[in-house]
Design a protein around this motif. Structure first.
Motif, PDB file in Angstrom:
ATOM      1  N   ALA A 362      50.455  28.136 -32.076  1.00 41.64           N
ATOM      2  CA  ALA A 362      50.294  28.766 -33.394  1.00 41.64           C
ATOM      3  C   ALA A 362      49.370  27.903 -34.238  1.00 41.64           C
ATOM      4  O   ALA A 362      49.643  26.723 -34.459  1.00 41.64           O
ATOM      5  N   GLY A 363      48.255  28.485 -34.669  1.00 40.01           N
ATOM      6  CA  GLY A 363      47.294  27.751 -35.486  1.00 40.01           C
ATOM      7  C   GLY A 363      46.214  27.052 -34.707  1.00 40.01           C
ATOM      8  O   GLY A 363      45.344  26.403 -35.295  1.00 40.01           O
ATOM      9  N   THR A 364      46.211  27.163 -33.381  1.00 36.99           N
ATOM     10  CA  THR A 364      45.168  26.565 -32.561  1.00 36.99           C
ATOM     11  C   THR A 364      44.964  27.428 -31.327  1.00 36.99           C
ATOM     12  O   THR A 364      45.671  28.424 -31.126  1.00 36.99           O
ATOM     13  N   ASP A 365      44.002  27.042 -30.478  1.00 36.08           N
ATOM     14  CA  ASP A 365      43.642  27.857 -29.324  1.00 36.08           C
ATOM     15  C   ASP A 365      44.698  27.727 -28.234  1.00 36.08           C
ATOM     16  O   ASP A 365      45.017  26.612 -27.780  1.00 36.08           O
ATOM     17  N   TYR A 366      45.210  28.858 -27.777  1.00 35.91           N
ATOM     18  CA  TYR A 366      46.257  28.870 -26.746  1.00 35.91           C
ATOM     19  C   TYR A 366      45.737  28.310 -25.424  1.00 35.91           C
ATOM     20  O   TYR A 366      46.424  27.519 -24.759  1.00 35.91           O
ATOM     21  N   ASN A 367      44.550  28.708 -25.033  1.00 33.29           N
ATOM     22  CA  ASN A 367      43.997  28.231 -23.764  1.00 33.29           C
ATOM     23  C   ASN A 367      43.728  26.730 -23.801  1.00 33.29           C
ATOM     24  O   ASN A 367      43.853  26.042 -22.785  1.00 33.29           O
ATOM     25  N   GLY A 396      50.109  27.158 -41.818  1.00 30.50           N
ATOM     26  CA  GLY A 396      49.540  28.483 -41.641  1.00 30.50           C
ATOM     27  C   GLY A 396      48.044  28.519 -41.427  1.00 30.50           C
ATOM     28  O   GLY A 396      47.450  29.598 -41.421  1.00 30.50           O
ATOM     29  N   MET A 397      47.396  27.380 -41.272  1.00 33.29           N
ATOM     30  CA  MET A 397      45.958  27.346 -41.036  1.00 33.29           C
ATOM     31  C   MET A 397      45.671  27.409 -39.539  1.00 33.29           C
ATOM     32  O   MET A 397      46.517  27.039 -38.714  1.00 33.29           O
ATOM     33  N   ARG A 398      44.463  27.839 -39.205  1.00 31.05           N
ATOM     34  CA  ARG A 398      44.041  27.911 -37.807  1.00 31.05           C
ATOM     35  C   ARG A 398      42.877  26.960 -37.598  1.00 31.05           C
ATOM     36  O   ARG A 398      41.805  27.135 -38.186  1.00 31.05           O
ATOM     37  N   ILE A 399      43.084  25.958 -36.760  1.00 32.73           N
ATOM     38  CA  ILE A 399      42.074  24.947 -36.449  1.00 32.73           C
ATOM     39  C   ILE A 399      41.770  25.025 -34.965  1.00 32.73           C
ATOM     40  O   ILE A 399      42.676  24.911 -34.128  1.00 32.73           O
ATOM     41  N   THR A 400      40.509  25.218 -34.629  1.00 33.57           N
ATOM     42  CA  THR A 400      40.118  25.352 -33.222  1.00 33.57           C
ATOM     43  C   THR A 400      39.130  24.285 -32.775  1.00 33.57           C
ATOM     44  O   THR A 400      38.676  24.334 -31.640  1.00 33.57           O
ATOM     45  N   GLU A 401      38.788  23.329 -33.618  1.00 31.31           N
ATOM     46  CA  GLU A 401      37.807  22.328 -33.214  1.00 31.31           C
ATOM     47  C   GLU A 401      38.421  21.360 -32.195  1.00 31.31           C
ATOM     48  O   GLU A 401      39.616  21.062 -32.229  1.00 31.31           O
TER      49      GLU A 401
END
Length: 497
Positions: A362-367, A396-401
């Motif tokens: 939750a909030g990041t990349d699942y893969n 509640g933020m989404r971070i994908t870096e």
């Protein structure tokens, strides 16, 4: 189709019951059908707006597959396509050196986070597109902006095609008291809206939303590609010719793109996306396109009962309520746009009695989480095949870096082993498939944010540590930098307790 055939047009000797009659009747119907007016339809690409006369699997303009959709051609009431510029009108080009440029004056909205994303304020004659999921707060943010501008005495027109005047007034009463400089209009016909703008001459116009507006001369339903493209073109001419700044609200598709032709984003000057979970408190306003400023800026807001509240220091809000002395919780430094802030990364690893362990992010990349779990099992020998793993970015933020990799690794190790990371330690770094810790960009900005927030230890890639010490731009007297090459070094750190 039953068509009356004139008996005089049938040659003498042709029987009404014989084959000659049927043959001549078929010819008459065919000639009649040639002259009948047919509703012309074209195929438009939902990504780039390219139009073709027939359907194709691949768009000839942008090369995307399965993006062509059928829609009526934009025709006028007389059946002829409208010309964009009258034939008699002539335009003389101007020399570049003859064009005078003065100091660009921007109109401040009174909302610092919005001004930051716009590049310093509103540019006169600009066309701004604001997109986002339903209920995310687009209309609330623009209504708050209207309140701030009207309090300064600026004339503002708020046009809504989705709400009545009473509904807008009820929503506005929750924000606060409005001045006499803001005007409301509940209308969907662009010709009437254009006339109202001409009479009122406002400085700012809000159109909510573009999918509800329609042009009578275009034979298509509101929200269709033909209507959206035509309405945007009209609003663009109004903004440029009269120097009025216009904000357009656009709905998004399930993929997160603004509904309608993709060329809508190319026509406007600025594209802003409002991101975040509608059930969460925090919202991010991101600039995707900006002809008058940088696209690396974001604005952070918090949704409260009286509307959106600015978050000038996101780090303070993101780590607020972080548990102390609990395993599975670490702090990382993330970069969104040009801003750095601290976030809490949580992990929960527990034994499962099912054959297939569960993985949740939750909030990041699942893969990415699955990849890091595989690296832990292979490089550290940490057995997780019989355990469920849950990873969460708090707030509640989404971070994908990729700079979040090291923090996710540390949180998983902490939850699995029961060890606790020191509460004054922050981590960031990218993790490769062989367990190496790679350098990440903007490391000085991350360390500076850790210093400002009061952290005393920073675990980061060794390459970033050497680069910071070599540059000498930061005063490192209040923080200790720990550079690592491999994730094995995390387990050996004394920051665990």
């Amino acid at each position: 189709m039953n068509i009356a055939v004139n008996a005089a047009s049938i040659p003498a000797g042709a029987s009404e019951t014989g084959g000659d009659w049927r043959r001549y009747r078929f010819r008459a119907e065919r000639e009649c059908n040639k002259h009948m007016a047919k509703a012309k339809t074209l195929f438009y690409c939902s990504e780039c707006g390219t139009e073709t006369s027939k359907w194709q699997g691949q768009c000839p303009g942008c090369g995307q597959w399965n993006t062509l959709v059928e829609a009526p051609a934009a025709v006028s009431a007389s059946g002829k396509r409208k010309a964009a510029v009258p034939a008699a009108q002539t335009v003389e080009p101007a020399r570049m050196k003859d064009i005078a440029i003065g100091d660009e004056r921007r109109l401040l909205t009174g909302i610092a986070e919005l001004d930051r994303v716009l590049g310093g304020g509103i540019v006169a004659g600009s066309l701004v597109l604001v997109g986002g999921d339903p209920g995310i707060g687009k209309s609330t943010l623009l209504l708050q902006m209207c309140k701030q501008l009207s309090d300064k005495g600026e004339k503002v027109l708020y046009v809504s095609g989705e709400e009545s005047l009473k509904q807008i007034k009820l929503r506005g009463d929750r924000i606060g008291e409005f001045s006499d400089s803001i005007y409301l209009l509940s209308e969907t016909a662009i010709t009437l809206i254009d006339a109202a703008i001409g009479r009122l001459q406002p400085k700012i116009v809000i159109v909510d939303s573009i999918q509800t507006m329609y042009e009578e001369s275009v034979d298509a339903a509101p929200g269709s590609m033909s209507q959206v493209r035509e309405i945007t073109g009209i609003l663009l001419r109004i903004a440029k010719s009269r120097g009025i700044s216009i904000f357009i609200v656009g709905h998004v598709t399930k993929e997160g793109n603004v509904a309608g032709p993709r060329m809508l984003e190319h026509m406007v000057d600025t594209v802003l996306y409002f991101e975040g979970d509608a059930s969460a408190a925090y919202r991010i306003l991101r600039g995707v396109k900006n002809r008058f400023g940088s696209t690396n800026e974001i604005g952070v807001f918090e949704m409260k009962g009286k509307g959106l509240v600015e978050v000038p220091n996101p780090s303070e809000y993101m780590i607020q309520g972080k548990p102390v002395g609990e395993s599975g919780s670490v702090v990382a430094c993330a970069i969104e746009g040009s801003r750095s802030f601290m976030i809490e990364v949580q992990a929960l690893v527990c034994h499962t009695y099912f054959n297939m362990p569960r993985r949740t992010a939750a909030g990041t990349d699942y893969n990415r989480v699955n990849l890091l779990i595989a690296v832990l099992e292979k490089r550290l020998g940490l057995r997780m095949s019989d355990s469920d793993a849950y990873v969460n970015v708090a707030g509640g933020m989404r971070i994908t870096e990729p700079a979040l990799d090291l923090a996710i690794i540390a949180a998983l190790i902490s939850s699995q082993s029961g060890k606790v990371m020191d509460e004054h330690t922050v981590l960031f770094g990218e993790v490769g498939l062989v367990g190496e810790v790679r350098a990440v960009p903007q490391c000085e900005k991350r360390v500076a944010e850790a210093l400002k927030t009061g952290y005393r230890t920073c675990i980061l890639p060794l390459a970033n540590k050497l680069a910071i010490e070599k540059s000498g731009n930061l005063d490192l007297s209040g923080i200790r930098l720990v550079g690592i090459r491999n994730i094995r070094e995390i387990v050996e750190r004394k920051e665990w307790s």
